[in-house]
Design a protein around this motif. Structure first.
Motif, PDB file in Angstrom:
ATOM      1  N   ALA A 275       0.830  -1.203   0.000  1.00 40.53           N
ATOM      2  CA  ALA A 275       0.000   0.000   0.000  1.00 40.53           C
ATOM      3  C   ALA A 275       0.866   1.256   0.000  1.00 40.53           C
ATOM      4  O   ALA A 275       0.564   2.230  -0.702  1.00 40.53           O
ATOM      5  N   ILE A 276       1.954   1.249   0.751  1.00 41.41           N
ATOM      6  CA  ILE A 276       2.858   2.401   0.800  1.00 41.41           C
ATOM      7  C   ILE A 276       3.533   2.600  -0.551  1.00 41.41           C
ATOM      8  O   ILE A 276       3.626   3.722  -1.054  1.00 41.41           O
TER       9      ILE A 276
ATOM     10  N   LEU B  50       1.787   6.601  -6.933  1.00 39.09           N
ATOM     11  CA  LEU B  50       0.738   7.543  -7.335  1.00 39.09           C
ATOM     12  C   LEU B  50       1.175   8.992  -7.138  1.00 39.09           C
ATOM     13  O   LEU B  50       0.894   9.852  -7.974  1.00 39.09           O
ATOM     14  N   VAL B  51       1.868   9.268  -6.058  1.00 40.19           N
ATOM     15  CA  VAL B  51       2.358  10.628  -5.797  1.00 40.19           C
ATOM     16  C   VAL B  51       3.383  11.020  -6.865  1.00 40.19           C
ATOM     17  O   VAL B  51       3.328  12.136  -7.409  1.00 40.19           O
TER      18      VAL B  51
ATOM     19  N   SER C 238       3.029  14.424 -13.811  1.00 38.67           N
ATOM     20  CA  SER C 238       1.986  14.868 -14.738  1.00 38.67           C
ATOM     21  C   SER C 238       1.735  16.366 -14.587  1.00 38.67           C
ATOM     22  O   SER C 238       1.396  17.041 -15.552  1.00 38.67           O
ATOM     23  N   ARG C 239       1.915  16.921 -13.409  1.00 37.67           N
ATOM     24  CA  ARG C 239       1.733  18.359 -13.195  1.00 37.67           C
ATOM     25  C   ARG C 239       2.882  19.146 -13.813  1.00 37.67           C
ATOM     26  O   ARG C 239       2.688  20.265 -14.266  1.00 37.67           O
TER      27      ARG C 239
END
Length: 81
Positions: free
Chosen positions: A6-7, A13-14, A20-21
């Protein structure tokens, strides 16, 4: 083991979100739905300068070059480059 997965998923994802930004940094907003690129800004500025030059040349055509103020003559030199 599941918490480690999960980590790692959260970290991935981060990283994806941050990257993407970064690709959108060279765009500017043109309202809510549209995006303007740097090229769009350049073309708009170029068109504005062409219109200003046309206006000065029309004034010269109508009234002669002596009808221009010192500021207008200087601007004409800048736009003619």
């Amino acid at each position: 083991m599941e918490s480690l997965f999960a980590i790692l998923l959260l970290v991935a994802l981060v990283i994806w979100f941050v990257r993407s930004r970064r690709t959108k940094r060279n765009t500017f907003t043109k309202g809510e739905q549209q995006r303007m690129t740097i090229d769009d800004h350049y073309n708009i500025d170029r068109q504005r300068k062409a219109q200003e030059l046309d206006h000065l040349l029309e004034k010269i055509n109508r009234n002669g070059i002596d009808s221009l103020s010192a500021k207008e003559k200087e601007r004409l030199k800048q736009l003619s480059r």
